[in-house]
Motif scaffolding. Structure first.
Motif, PDB file in Angstrom:
ATOM      1  N   PHE A 202       7.932   0.540   6.928  1.00  0.00           N
ATOM      2  CA  PHE A 202       6.920  -1.808   6.652  1.00  0.00           C
ATOM      3  C   PHE A 202       6.078  -1.030   7.177  1.00  0.00           C
ATOM      4  O   PHE A 202       4.896  -1.029   6.724  1.00  0.00           O
ATOM      5  CB  PHE A 202       7.283  -2.152   7.305  1.00  0.00           C
TER       6      PHE A 202
ATOM      7  N   PHE B 117       6.209  -5.620   0.862  1.00  0.00           N
ATOM      8  CA  PHE B 117       7.276  -6.736   1.236  1.00  0.00           C
ATOM      9  C   PHE B 117       8.580  -7.458   0.631  1.00  0.00           C
ATOM     10  O   PHE B 117       8.792  -5.889  -0.541  1.00  0.00           O
ATOM     11  CB  PHE B 117       6.227  -7.966   1.031  1.00  0.00           C
ATOM     12  N   TRP B 118       9.784  -8.223   1.164  1.00  0.00           N
ATOM     13  CA  TRP B 118      10.762  -8.249   0.440  1.00  0.00           C
ATOM     14  C   TRP B 118      11.697  -6.543   0.050  1.00  0.00           C
ATOM     15  O   TRP B 118      12.180  -6.903  -0.475  1.00  0.00           O
ATOM     16  CB  TRP B 118      10.604  -8.998  -0.498  1.00  0.00           C
ATOM     17  N   SER B 119      11.371  -6.228   1.489  1.00  0.00           N
ATOM     18  CA  SER B 119      11.965  -4.532   1.887  1.00  0.00           C
ATOM     19  C   SER B 119      13.389  -4.646   2.892  1.00  0.00           C
ATOM     20  O   SER B 119      12.743  -5.440   3.698  1.00  0.00           O
ATOM     21  CB  SER B 119      10.721  -3.253   1.481  1.00  0.00           C
TER      22      SER B 119
ATOM     23  N   PHE C 153      10.232  -4.653   5.909  1.00  0.00           N
ATOM     24  CA  PHE C 153       9.504  -6.372   5.870  1.00  0.00           C
ATOM     25  C   PHE C 153      10.946  -6.751   6.549  1.00  0.00           C
ATOM     26  O   PHE C 153      10.870  -7.969   7.727  1.00  0.00           O
ATOM     27  CB  PHE C 153       9.610  -6.733   5.037  1.00  0.00           C
ATOM     28  N   PHE C 154      12.028  -7.001   6.788  1.00  0.00           N
ATOM     29  CA  PHE C 154      13.233  -7.352   7.427  1.00  0.00           C
ATOM     30  C   PHE C 154      13.502  -7.102   8.655  1.00  0.00           C
ATOM     31  O   PHE C 154      13.390  -8.002   9.735  1.00  0.00           O
ATOM     32  CB  PHE C 154      14.480  -7.808   5.851  1.00  0.00           C
TER      33      PHE C 154
ATOM     34  N   TYR D 237       0.934  -8.209  11.008  1.00  0.00           N
ATOM     35  CA  TYR D 237       0.434  -8.000   9.867  1.00  0.00           C
ATOM     36  C   TYR D 237      -1.266  -7.353   9.595  1.00  0.00           C
ATOM     37  O   TYR D 237      -1.808  -6.721   9.366  1.00  0.00           O
ATOM     38  CB  TYR D 237       1.168  -8.723   8.227  1.00  0.00           C
TER      39      TYR D 237
END
Length: 399
Positions: A38, A44-46, A49-50, A251
């Motif tokens: 990341f 994002f929403w990968s 990211f999690f 971030y």
């Protein structure tokens, strides 16, 4: 349990925190490869990211260990008195130093090439200095910084124990730690000042957690006023808000070009806030845990089969992780889940196995950082479930 006791840490509370922190430290090391992904891709929403969210969620773990170390040492000193300095150092320091040196020797093979390059014949003093610096400042494996800091805390404890009874002294420690944490350097940079770089293995970056643990032992109800005023919902909102701030800061930091080590590590003001929020949330739910977990015989294994082994699991889990990484080379969701399950389970199974094999070798167990007591079948997870909860009365969890 009285109203006063509900705001104090019990032995079961401390053991529970150790188990949770131990497991989550292993988890964050398992998912680090996706955090790096990341950081590099910013998608994002990968899965990356999690993993980053998970990584930030567990920022309270190492500070928790330092807090519990200060709390435990001070609690014992309050009950038994602080021993003479020679006795204290003779009994306390080897518990950290010997396992640290043994495990450093076990993992030293990873740095053979570096050791060979040192000028042992041409400049032996320089070679020895670099070797000791590598050993006691950087560590032979990346998680050993924890032991190095803990050793420093054990060294200074007899001299600061009584001072940490005073809130204003803890406040000074807190302010000093803030100076050396982000974003202090950015703020000072606005006026042209820059702090010297400080290695992550110095207690100056973690001293507040240790000292507030000592203070908590002196003043068991130091948070009682705040906890009485807060509802569980408010404590949850405080925790979620601090976590969102932590993720947002991470971030922003990487968007501004900061390195990953500085962006996701513990040396941030936001981490202290998140640790406070996590502890407050835990304390507000302590009564529920006491009723449903601490006193429930089905959860007995947390306190007998897991809590005593958290130190050893911390030392051994990176080796298990490397074995699992050799087997799980993908970066899929399945690899994400299986890596966590295999490393956490494998670390504890390996720990129990070594403890069992060394059941008649207490000195070996001591050197490796294992508990003094031998392992019993009833201490293992699942035993109370296999016996349908029929745990012998003498082993049932009490108050």
């Amino acid at each position: 349990m009285s109203l006063t006791d509900s705001y104090q840490l019990s032995r079961r509370d401390c053991d529970f925190l150790r188990v949770v922190a131990s497991i989550l430290v292993v988890v964050t090391h398992c998912v680090h490869i996706w955090v790096v992904d990341f950081y590099n891709l910013r998608v994002f929403w990968s899965l990356g990211f999690f993993a980053t969210v998970v990584d930030q969620c567990v920022r309270f773990t190492v500070p928790t260990f330092f807090f519990l170390s200060g709390f435990g040492l001070a609690s014992q000193a309050l009950k038994q008195g602080l021993p003479r300095l020679s006795v204290y150092y003779r009994t306390r320091l080897p518990k950290i130093l010997i396992p640290f040196l043994v495990w450093s020797a076990i993992t030293s093979f990873r740095h053979i090439a570096y050791f060979k390059e040192l000028p042992w014949r041409a400049a032996p003093e320089t070679a020895i200095w670099h070797f000791l610096k590598f050993l006691f400042i950087y560590g032979f494996d990346y998680q050993y910084y924890f032991l190095i800091i803990l050793f420093q805390f054990y060294l200074v404890f007899p001299f600061i124990y009584r001072w940490m009874r005073k809130g204003w002294v803890v406040g000074i420690v807190f302010m000093v730690q803030l100076v050396f944490m982000m974003p202090s350097d950015d703020l000072l940079g606005l006026i042209g000042w820059h702090l010297p770089s400080v290695g992550s293995s110095l207690l100056i970056l973690y001293g507040f957690y240790f000292c507030i643990g000592i203070y908590a032992a002196w003043h068991p109800n130091f948070l009682a006023g705040l906890l009485r005023r807060l509802t569980r919902s408010q404590a949850l909102i405080f925790w979620v808000g601090s976590l969102l701030l932590l993720i947002a800061e991470f971030y922003i930091n990487i968007q501004r070009g900061k390195g990953l080590d500085n962006s996701d590590h513990f040396n941030r003001w936001a981490v202290i806030l998140y640790c406070v929020a996590s502890f407050v949330f835990f304390m507000k739910n302590k009564d529920w845990l006491s009723t449903h977990v601490h006193k429930n015989p089905h959860w007995r294994f947390l306190y007998t089969g897991m809590a005593p082994f958290t130190f050893f699991v911390y030392l051994v889990h990176t080796n298990v992780l490397r074995w699992v990484m050799a087997l799980c080379g993908d970066v899929t969701v399945w690899d994400f889940i299986s890596r966590i399950v295999l490393v956490v389970t494998g670390s504890y199974v390996l720990t129990w196995t070594i403890q069992w094999l060394l059941k008649n070798r207490p000195s070996f167990r001591y050197a490796l950082g294992l508990p003094k007591e031998p392992l019993h079948l009833a201490d293992l997870p699942g035993y109370s479930f296999l016996t349908h909860g029929r745990v012998p009365q003498k082993n049932r969890i009490g108050e």
